[in-house]
Design a protein around this motif. Structure first.
Motif, PDB file in Angstrom:
ATOM      1  N   ASP B  71       0.743  -1.131  -0.031  1.00 50.98           N
ATOM      2  CA  ASP B  71       0.013  -0.297   0.108  1.00 50.98           C
ATOM      3  C   ASP B  71       0.952   1.232  -0.075  1.00 50.98           C
ATOM      4  N   VAL B  72       0.971   2.182  -1.130  1.00 50.98           N
ATOM      5  CA  VAL B  72       1.455   3.498  -0.947  1.00 50.98           C
ATOM      6  C   VAL B  72       1.118   4.116  -0.118  1.00 50.98           C
ATOM      7  N   VAL B  73       0.559   4.058   0.512  1.00 48.38           N
ATOM      8  CA  VAL B  73       0.199   5.221   1.778  1.00 48.38           C
ATOM      9  C   VAL B  73       1.337   4.643   2.781  1.00 48.38           C
ATOM     10  N   LEU B  74       1.325   3.341   2.914  1.00 44.07           N
ATOM     11  CA  LEU B  74       2.301   2.865   4.245  1.00 44.07           C
ATOM     12  C   LEU B  74       3.257   2.868   3.875  1.00 44.07           C
ATOM     13  N   ALA B  75       3.634   1.968   3.166  1.00 43.76           N
ATOM     14  CA  ALA B  75       5.473   2.668   2.101  1.00 43.76           C
ATOM     15  C   ALA B  75       5.478   3.989   1.970  1.00 43.76           C
ATOM     16  N   THR B  76       5.148   4.866   1.648  1.00 40.98           N
ATOM     17  CA  THR B  76       5.695   6.772   2.007  1.00 40.98           C
ATOM     18  C   THR B  76       5.814   6.650   3.168  1.00 40.98           C
ATOM     19  N   VAL B 155      -0.871  11.433  13.223  1.00 39.04           N
ATOM     20  CA  VAL B 155      -1.681  11.437  12.077  1.00 39.04           C
ATOM     21  C   VAL B 155      -2.033  12.642  11.268  1.00 39.04           C
ATOM     22  N   CYS B 156      -2.443  12.269   9.699  1.00 36.83           N
ATOM     23  CA  CYS B 156      -3.346  13.483   9.847  1.00 36.83           C
ATOM     24  C   CYS B 156      -4.222  13.713   9.969  1.00 36.83           C
ATOM     25  N   ASP B 157      -4.819  14.811  10.061  1.00 36.33           N
ATOM     26  CA  ASP B 157      -6.335  15.603  11.011  1.00 36.33           C
ATOM     27  C   ASP B 157      -7.550  15.425   9.942  1.00 36.33           C
ATOM     28  N   ASP B 158      -7.708  13.189   9.392  1.00 40.47           N
ATOM     29  CA  ASP B 158      -8.766  12.767   9.244  1.00 40.47           C
ATOM     30  C   ASP B 158     -10.019  13.868   9.247  1.00 40.47           C
ATOM     31  N   TYR B 159     -10.160  13.786  10.137  1.00 40.68           N
ATOM     32  CA  TYR B 159     -11.601  14.461  10.533  1.00 40.68           C
ATOM     33  C   TYR B 159     -11.892  15.989   9.977  1.00 40.68           C
ATOM     34  N   LEU B 160     -10.823  16.521   9.890  1.00 38.94           N
ATOM     35  CA  LEU B 160     -10.659  18.325   9.859  1.00 38.94           C
ATOM     36  C   LEU B 160     -11.195  17.679   8.236  1.00 38.94           C
ATOM     37  N   ARG B 287      -4.798  15.494   0.162  1.00 39.79           N
ATOM     38  CA  ARG B 287      -3.731  15.408   0.461  1.00 39.79           C
ATOM     39  C   ARG B 287      -2.909  15.317   2.429  1.00 39.79           C
ATOM     40  N   SER B 288      -2.391  13.682   2.201  1.00 46.79           N
ATOM     41  CA  SER B 288      -1.713  13.851   3.513  1.00 46.79           C
ATOM     42  C   SER B 288      -0.952  14.149   3.557  1.00 46.79           C
ATOM     43  N   PRO B 289       0.415  13.967   4.336  1.00 40.45           N
ATOM     44  CA  PRO B 289       2.096  15.096   4.607  1.00 40.45           C
ATOM     45  C   PRO B 289       2.767  12.892   4.754  1.00 40.45           C
ATOM     46  N   MET B 290       2.551  12.519   3.848  1.00 38.81           N
ATOM     47  CA  MET B 290       2.365  10.873   4.290  1.00 38.81           C
ATOM     48  C   MET B 290       3.725  11.055   4.907  1.00 38.81           C
ATOM     49  N   HIS B 291       4.676  10.790   4.125  1.00 35.36           N
ATOM     50  CA  HIS B 291       6.345  11.321   4.638  1.00 35.36           C
ATOM     51  C   HIS B 291       6.525  12.156   6.059  1.00 35.36           C
ATOM     52  N   GLU B 292       6.226  12.428   6.122  1.00 37.21           N
ATOM     53  CA  GLU B 292       5.991  13.795   6.696  1.00 37.21           C
ATOM     54  C   GLU B 292       5.687  13.211   7.960  1.00 37.21           C
ATOM     55  N   GLU B 311       3.231  12.944  22.496  1.00 43.27           N
ATOM     56  CA  GLU B 311       1.294  13.360  22.481  1.00 43.27           C
ATOM     57  C   GLU B 311       1.056  13.391  21.498  1.00 43.27           C
ATOM     58  N   THR B 312       0.315  13.380  21.340  1.00 40.12           N
ATOM     59  CA  THR B 312      -0.221  12.808  19.749  1.00 40.12           C
ATOM     60  C   THR B 312      -0.233  14.377  18.181  1.00 40.12           C
ATOM     61  N   GLU B 313      -0.015  14.542  17.639  1.00 39.57           N
ATOM     62  CA  GLU B 313      -0.044  15.060  16.866  1.00 39.57           C
ATOM     63  C   GLU B 313      -1.672  14.886  15.714  1.00 39.57           C
ATOM     64  N   LEU B 314      -2.173  16.173  15.065  1.00 38.65           N
ATOM     65  CA  LEU B 314      -2.149  16.196  14.094  1.00 38.65           C
ATOM     66  C   LEU B 314      -2.002  16.848  12.848  1.00 38.65           C
ATOM     67  N   LEU B 315      -1.448  16.071  11.366  1.00 42.18           N
ATOM     68  CA  LEU B 315      -1.034  16.769  10.752  1.00 42.18           C
ATOM     69  C   LEU B 315      -1.654  17.786   9.659  1.00 42.18           C
ATOM     70  N   ARG B 316      -2.160  18.787   9.200  1.00 39.49           N
ATOM     71  CA  ARG B 316      -2.440  19.557   8.728  1.00 39.49           C
ATOM     72  C   ARG B 316      -2.878  18.049   7.051  1.00 39.49           C
ATOM     73  N   PRO B 317      -3.726  18.268   6.822  1.00 40.82           N
ATOM     74  CA  PRO B 317      -3.874  17.521   5.297  1.00 40.82           C
ATOM     75  C   PRO B 317      -5.220  19.242   4.434  1.00 40.82           C
ATOM     76  N   GLU B 318      -4.171  18.584   3.709  1.00 50.45           N
ATOM     77  CA  GLU B 318      -4.583  20.019   1.856  1.00 50.45           C
ATOM     78  C   GLU B 318      -5.810  19.548   0.687  1.00 50.45           C
ATOM     79  N   LEU B 319      -6.933  19.985   0.381  1.00 51.94           N
ATOM     80  CA  LEU B 319      -7.165  19.654  -0.635  1.00 51.94           C
ATOM     81  C   LEU B 319      -7.431  20.049  -1.928  1.00 51.94           C
TER      82      LEU B 319
END
Lengths: 340, 340
Positions: B71-76, B155-160, B287-292, B311-319
DNA sequence: CCTCATTACCCAAACGTTTGCGCCAAACGT
DNA sequence: ACGTTTGGCGCAAACGTTTGGGTAATGAGG
C-alpha cells in the motif's frame, strides 16, 4: 540467565533450548529437559539475540536495498522477502536508495556495519562495479528485480516478457511501434526492450532509434517519455511501456493529445500492478511474479550463506491481455458502457 | 579490538571513539586521540553493534508494523520513518501484518524478541486492547497513520480532511452524497467519514445510513463498496471515497454503470497518491503529508524513548481539487481533448 | 620535601550466549 | 573385581563493548 534458578548451569540450559534434534542428544535427561522447557515458557524466555550474535558471529539479519519502497513493485518484492525471512527466523532491514549510487554505497556500508549476514539488492545498476567490489569483499548477496553482471539474481524473464508483448502486437498487425524503455541502467527496462526489439526484428521489422525513449520508472517519467515520442515523427500504432506506472503517465499524455487508448493506439505495460485491471480502460500488462521473486531471492541468499554457489533464476512472465491493446475487449467495454 | 595494536587499552580506545564532546574530556591526550582516530579509519573500524547492545541494553533498533507495504500510503510513511531513523543512527525493521490481529500479536512478540528499543504501529485497530497490553508491559511506542485510544500518535487530521471534502461538495451544491468509508476498525476511515458527516449535518443535511458503506482499502474494496452503494436507492451526485485506491475501484464501478466521473457524478479520494493526478480524469483528493508523518512519528518515538510524555500530533491536510469533482476543470479537460 | 590535583591511562567486571573439554557416577563388558 | 564406555552435567573462555574505579607520573602550591 534466569533459568538457572533450577540449579542448573547456563550451559545445560542453553543446550536444552538450542540443540537441534540431530546433534545434542547428550544435552540432558528428559526430566531435566522438561523442567527447563517448562520454566522457559512460563517465564516467556527469549534468548538475547545480541549475545547470541556476538558469540556466534551470525546475526540472522539480512539487509535489503531497494530504489524506493513507495514503488509498489519493489514493495511487493520486499513483502515476499520479508515473508520468507520470517519463516526462517531471519529479520530484514530494508533501505531506500533512490537509485543513487552514492546512497547505495553509503547505505551498504551502514548495513554491513550492522553486521548483517547477507544482503539483497533490488537496485542493481547494470554497469555496477560497485557490486563487484562488494562481492570481492566476500559479502554474500543476491540480486532481485534487476540482474547485473554474473551475480546470482532472481528476476523475471524480462527478455521473454518483452518478446511476449512484441508477439502480441505482431498478431494484432502493428508495425509502427514504440517503446518507453525506462532507465538505461536497469536490466528490467533494458531486457524487456531488447526482447521486444528482437522479436520484431525476427519478424523483419526494425524499430528505429527515435522510437525508443528512456524514462524514469514513475508516472511522470512515462508521461515525459511519451511526450518526447509524440514530438518526433509519425504516430506509432502501439506503445510498449516497460512498467505499469510509466504506462499510466503514458495514458495521460495520450489523452492530452486526444488519443483514445485502446482505440487509436494500443498500450501495454509491465508487472500487472493491481491497478492495471482497474483503470478506466484496463491495461494490458505482463504479469511478473513479484512476491514469489522476493521469496526466491531470499531463499537464494540463504543458499549462498550456506556456501552453495548461488545461481540466477528467471521467473516466467505472463501476458494479461486487456482492453488497452485488444480491439475486441475494447469494443466490449464500449458496448457495456453505452448500454448501462 | 584491533586498535590496541597501538599499545593502548581497549577502554581508552573506546572512550576516544565514543565520548560525546561534553562528557569525556578525561579521555586521552590529543596526540593519542589522533593516533587512535587515524588507525581507526585506516582500518575502517566499525564498532560491533551486538556487543554494544549487549553491554548497554540499547539496540538502536526500532520495529515498525504496517498493514502492508504494497500500500503506497504505508510505504511512503515508512520511507519517512526510515529516513528520520537513519539520520539519528537508528535502524528499523518493518513488518507486514495484513491487518490481522493474530499476526500483529505474533509479530510484535517477534520484534520485541529482537530487543528493539521501541515500536511504531501503523496498523492500530480502534478497539485495540492489544495496544493497551503492549503499553502496560512498558514497551515504548507511537502510532502513525491511525490513532487509537490515548496512545501517542502522529496522524493526518482526518476529521478535518473529511470536513474539507464536505465543504467542497456543499460549495458545489451537492446534497445527495455518499461515503465509501473504509474499514470500521481504522481511525483513518472513521474520522474522515465523521468529519464529512458532521459538516453536512451542520449544513442541515443528514446523510442516511445506507449512504455510508464500509470497504477494504484497496481498489477492489472501493469497487465492491460502490457496487453496494449503487444497488441501494437513488444515485447520489457526489461520492467521498476515503482513500485513493478505493477511489480507483469506485471509478471503475461507476464507468461500468455508464456514469462519467466528473460529469455525472463527483468523486473525491484521500491521500493524494501520486497517481491521482495522472488518472484520465484527474482525481480530487485530500493530500496528507505521509512522508512527514513518518518522520514525525519516529521523532515522537525518540522523545518517548527519552522519557518524555509523548503527545499526539495532527498533521494538516490539504484539498487538491481536480476534474473528478470540479465541473469547470472537467469542462476544460474535455475542451482540451476535443481540440487535440 | 610533602601534599594535592590533574592528566592519561589501565584494570576488570559485566552484558548473555555458545561450545570444547572435563569430571563424576552409573552401567557395562570380561 | 576392574577397566571402559556413556549419560548428564558443570567449567570457563570467548565474542566486543562500556564504565566505575583505580594508579602512576607530572606539576603546582605551600
Amino acid at each position: 540467565m534466569i533459568a538457572d534458578q533450577l540449579g542448573l548451569h547456563v550451559s545445560t540450559v542453553s543446550r536444552v533450548l538450542h540443540a537441534k534434534p540431530g546433534e545434542g542428544l547428550r544435552a540432558a535427561s528428559s526430566p531435566t529437559v522438561e523442567r527447563v522447557r517448562k520454566l522457559a515458557d512460563e517465564l516467556g524466555y527469549q534468548r538475547n539475540p545480541h549475545a547470541m550474535s556476538l558469540r556466534t558471529q551470525r546475526s540472522n539479519l539480512i539487509g535489503v536495498l531497494v530504489p524506493r519502497l513507495s514503488d509498489v513493485v519493489l514493495a511487493t518484492i520486499y513483502e515476499g522477502i520479508e515473508e520468507a525471512a520470517a519463516e526462517l527466523g531471519l529479520s530484514t532491514f530494508v533501505i531506500n536508495t533512490r537509485d543513487l549510487p552514492e546512497v547505495q554505497r553509503a547505505r551498504t556500508e551502514m548495513v554491513l556495519g550492522r553486521r548483517v549476514d547477507g544482503m539483497i539488492f533490488g537496485d542493481a545498476h547494470a554497469d555496477s562495479g560497485f557490486l563487484d567490489e562488494v562481492a570481492a569483499r566476500g559479502v554474500p548477496f543476491t540480486l532481485v528485480n534487476r540482474r547485473a553482471g554474473q551475480h546470482p539474481a532472481v528476476v523475471c524473464d524480462d527478455y521473454l516478457g518483452g518478446r511476449m508483448v512484441a508477439e502480441h502486437f505482431l498478431e494484432l498487425g502493428h508495425e509502427e511501434v514504440a517503446v518507453v524503455a525506462g532507465e538505461p541502467y536497469a536490466s528490467t527496462g533494458v531486457d524487456r526492450t531488447s526482447g521486444f526489439v528482437e522479436r520484431f526484428r525476427e519478424a523483419g521489422l526494425l524499430i528505429p532509434e527515435h522510437r525508443i525513449v528512456h524514462s524514469r520508472f514513475d508516472a511522470r517519467g512515462g508521461r515525459e517519455g511519451t511526450e518526447r515520442l509524440l514530438a518526433t515523427g509519425p504516430l506509432p500504432s502501439a506503445l510498449f511501456v516497460v512498467n505499469d506506472f510509466g504506462a499510466i503517465g503514458t495514458i495521460g499524455a495520450l489523452r492530452d493529445h486526444g488519443l483514445r487508448v485502446g482505440a487509436d493506439i494500443a498500450v501495454v505495460g509491465f508487472n500487472d500492478t493491481p491497478l492495471a485491471a482497474e483503470l478506466p480502460v484496463p491495461l494490458t500488462s505482463v504479469r511478473s511474479p513479484m512476491h514469489e521473486m522476493g521469496r526466491r531471492g531470499l531463499h537464494q541468499l540463504v543458499r549462498v550463506l550456506e556456501g552453495e554457489p548461488g545461481e540466477t533464476e528467471l521467473l516466467r512472465p505472463e501476458l494479461i491481455v486487456r482492453a488497452s491493446s485488444d480491439p475486441e475487449l475494447y469494443a466490449g467495454l464500449m458496448r457495456k458502457m453505452a448500454t448501462a
